[in-house]
Design a protein around this motif. Structure first.
Motif, mmCIF file in Angstrom:
data_model
loop_
_atom_site.group_PDB
_atom_site.id
_atom_site.type_symbol
_atom_site.label_atom_id
_atom_site.label_comp_id
_atom_site.label_asym_id
_atom_site.label_seq_id
_atom_site.Cartn_x
_atom_site.Cartn_y
_atom_site.Cartn_z
ATOM 1 N N LEU A 9 6.833 -9.368 -11.656
ATOM 2 C CA LEU A 9 5.620 -8.849 -12.289
ATOM 3 C C LEU A 9 5.107 -7.612 -11.551
ATOM 4 O O LEU A 9 4.732 -6.613 -12.173
ATOM 5 N N VAL A 10 5.122 -7.654 -10.253
ATOM 6 C CA VAL A 10 4.612 -6.540 -9.450
ATOM 7 C C VAL A 10 5.539 -5.330 -9.520
ATOM 8 O O VAL A 10 5.098 -4.188 -9.362
ATOM 9 N N ILE A 17 2.068 2.881 -8.112
ATOM 10 C CA ILE A 17 1.096 2.610 -7.051
ATOM 11 C C ILE A 17 1.726 2.882 -5.684
ATOM 12 O O ILE A 17 1.366 3.841 -5.004
ATOM 13 N N VAL A 18 2.662 2.072 -5.274
ATOM 14 C CA VAL A 18 3.195 2.170 -3.911
ATOM 15 C C VAL A 18 4.007 3.445 -3.700
ATOM 16 O O VAL A 18 3.774 4.183 -2.733
ATOM 17 N N ASP A 19 4.952 3.716 -4.591
ATOM 18 C CA ASP A 19 5.777 4.909 -4.413
ATOM 19 C C ASP A 19 4.935 6.180 -4.424
ATOM 20 O O ASP A 19 5.185 7.101 -3.647
ATOM 21 N N SER A 20 3.918 6.222 -5.286
ATOM 22 C CA SER A 20 3.076 7.423 -5.339
ATOM 23 C C SER A 20 2.275 7.594 -4.047
ATOM 24 O O SER A 20 2.077 8.719 -3.583
ATOM 25 N N GLU A 59 -7.160 2.646 -1.903
ATOM 26 C CA GLU A 59 -7.786 3.680 -2.719
ATOM 27 C C GLU A 59 -7.048 3.838 -4.045
ATOM 28 O O GLU A 59 -7.667 3.995 -5.097
ATOM 29 N N ARG A 60 -5.732 3.783 -3.989
ATOM 30 C CA ARG A 60 -4.924 3.900 -5.216
ATOM 31 C C ARG A 60 -5.188 2.711 -6.139
ATOM 32 O O ARG A 60 -5.302 2.879 -7.354
ATOM 33 N N LEU A 61 -5.271 1.518 -5.590
ATOM 34 C CA LEU A 61 -5.532 0.329 -6.403
ATOM 35 C C LEU A 61 -6.888 0.404 -7.092
ATOM 36 O O LEU A 61 -7.076 -0.169 -8.169
ATOM 37 N N ARG A 78 -7.221 -4.250 -11.440
ATOM 38 C CA ARG A 78 -7.513 -5.077 -12.610
ATOM 39 C C ARG A 78 -6.300 -5.135 -13.552
ATOM 40 O O ARG A 78 -6.051 -6.149 -14.189
ATOM 41 N N CYS A 79 -5.547 -4.039 -13.620
ATOM 42 C CA CYS A 79 -4.332 -4.026 -14.445
ATOM 43 C C CYS A 79 -3.339 -5.087 -13.982
ATOM 44 O O CYS A 79 -2.676 -5.719 -14.807
ATOM 45 N N LEU A 80 -3.244 -5.282 -12.671
ATOM 46 C CA LEU A 80 -2.364 -6.336 -12.157
ATOM 47 C C LEU A 80 -2.772 -7.696 -12.718
ATOM 48 O O LEU A 80 -1.930 -8.480 -13.174
ATOM 49 N N GLU A 81 -4.062 -7.965 -12.720
ATOM 50 C CA GLU A 81 -4.552 -9.240 -13.252
ATOM 51 C C GLU A 81 -4.309 -9.337 -14.754
ATOM 52 O O GLU A 81 -3.864 -10.377 -15.254
ATOM 53 N N LEU A 82 -4.584 -8.254 -15.480
ATOM 54 C CA LEU A 82 -4.384 -8.266 -16.927
ATOM 55 C C LEU A 82 -2.922 -8.515 -17.285
ATOM 56 O O LEU A 82 -2.616 -9.277 -18.212
#
Length: 104
Positions: A9-10, A17-20, A59-61, A78-82
């Motif tokens: 999922l992640v 998120i992480v790569d950026s 900050e990115r999250l 919030r997108c992660l939760e959605l």
């Protein structure tokens, strides 16, 4: 022994998120080769720079985007939760298929 479903999922968030965050830190020279130590043949960020990375990641999250499925502004956090909720709905049959988060 790994939470494979959670990792799957992640994975759709890794590039946006992480790569950026990593690429931004490299491009802005926030992290340089001197910020790493070598242990057992592997490179690892020094503690101070690791804290900088986690600050940048937080900050990115917290950045907001227009959610492509629901149409309202929300944070990546919030997108992660959605997305987790959408996956649960797909697994229980409430929706036909899992719609992955596609950022343009």
């Amino acid at each position: 022994g790994r939470p494979s479903l959670a990792l799957d999922l992640v994975e759709e968030f890794r590039p946006v998120i992480v790569d950026s965050v990593v690429l931004t830190m490299l491009n802005k020279r926030i992290v340089t080769p001197k910020d790493f130590v070598v242990e057992l043949g592997a490179y690892r960020l020094k503690d101070e720079q690791r804290n900088v990375f986690f600050t940048q990641l937080e900050e990115r999250l917290d950045e907001e985007i227009q959610h492509p499925i629901f149409g309202y502004r929300t944070s990546y956090r919030r997108c992660l939760e959605l997305q987790a909720r959408l996956l649960a709905k797909a697994l229980t049959g409430e929706i036909d298929a899992y719609p992955p988060l596609q950022i343009k």
